[in-house]
Write a protein that holds these residues in place. Structure first.
Motif: not given
Length: 330
Positions: A78-79, A117-118, A83-84, A121-125
């Motif tokens: 959990r963040g 995932i923000t 915010p993710a 809905g954007q995914q960041y590696s």
């Protein structure tokens, strides 16, 4: 001119004290190559194996799952105020779908080991797979690098503010800084942990992400790759036998003034044991020879030949004496 020669008894202590060095030399030359996702501490010599934490498509479901047919999931963290939430795997790519991850070449998407995932809905590696844990001091660390591009910390905020005023901020991406997101996980030993507990510690400029992983897999085991249990007990037994032999020989020679084989401690016991074993072997051999009509030992053949010669000579003497008696009567 006399030359001094060392006796076996005087050289045995030096051999005993050199056993650890010999064992270390032998095992170091025969040590197998290090396995992926494992590491040996250079300070303590303990062996660490993080492979039980790896999640794959063939892994069994977690023990907390109610249905045995549940799909395999990655580890999550959990963040909290970030915010993710985060999805991670240990020493392997994530099982989850990362087809829509931002700014990562298609050829490298299969090697992503951590992402988030923000809310949009954007995914960041936040790092690609690594199977090489290492020690930083006493801390067991696993590091992922080569994630999505990091945003520029200052210029991007100013440009976003300008674009927001123009009403274009919703479609504007943050400016890249030239660096890529990375992840550092500090693994801590927890014998009571049934499954790993991964906690998000913090991030720096949306570029470096830090996690703490508590698990039983991070607990050390004594150098299992250097010496196995059989080797350890074998060396201990050999040292004990040599100490018994050397100490007994010294006592028998100096105190009891024994010489030759009688210098061996408990010589009578060992001689009787060897004699009993030899007698048992000889008895078994003779029985087998009688049943299978095999030739007996040379000693038995000599004894039989001697016995037959003695009987023959006795018969000859008896015949001679009878001849003399008959001749005298005539």
């Amino acid at each position: 001119m006399r030359f001094w020669t060392a006796s076996p008894v005087s050289t045995l202590p030096f051999f005993i004290f050199s056993l650890p060095q010999l064992a270390t030399a032998d095992t170091s030359s025969n040590t197998p190559p290090q396995q992926p996702c494992t590491v040996i501490s250079t300070q303590s010599g303990n062996f660490f194996d993080l492979r039980p934490l790896t999640r794959t498509s063939t892994s069994t479901s977690s023990s907390s799952s109610s249905n045995k047919g549940d799909a395999v999931h990655d580890w999550t963290a959990r963040g909290h105020d970030y915010p993710a939430n985060f999805t991670l795997n240990i020493c392997a790519p994530v099982v989850s779908d990362v087809a829509d991850v931002e700014s990562v070449p298609t050829s490298q998407k299969s090697n992503i080991s951590a992402f988030y995932i923000t809310q949009e809905g954007q995914q960041y590696s936040i790092g690609g797979v690594s199977k090489s844990p290492y020690f930083r001091g006493r801390k067991l660390v696993l590091e992922y690098v080569g994630g999505s591009p990091c945003p520029a910390p200052d210029d991007a905020d100013e440009e976003e503010e300008e674009e927001r005023e123009k009403g274009k901020a919703s479609k504007t991406k943050k400016k890249e800084s030239g660096y890529r997101k990375s992840t550092i996980m500090s693994h801590l030993c927890d014998h009571d942990a049934i499954r790993p507990v991964i906690s998000f510690v913090g991030e720096v400029n949306e570029c470096g992400y830090f996690f703490e992983v508590r698990s039983s897999a991070a607990c050390p085991t004594v150098g299992t790759q250097a010496l196995g249990p059989v080797s350890v007990f074998g060396i201990i037994g050999l040292v004990a036998a040599l100490v018994y032999l050397v100490g007994g020989c010294v006592y028998q020679r100096t105190v009891m003034h024994a010489r030759g084989w009688r210098q061996i401690p408990n010589y009578a016991v060992w001689a009787g044991l060897v004699g009993g074993v030899w007698a048992l072997i000889e008895s078994i051999w003779n029985r087998c020879a009688d049943r299978l009509h095999l030739p007996r030992s040379p000693y038995d053949r000599l004894a039989a030949r001697r016995s037959s010669l003695e009987n023959e000579s006795e018969n000859n003497r008896l015949i001679d004496s009878l001849d003399e008696d008959w001749g005298g009567d005539s």
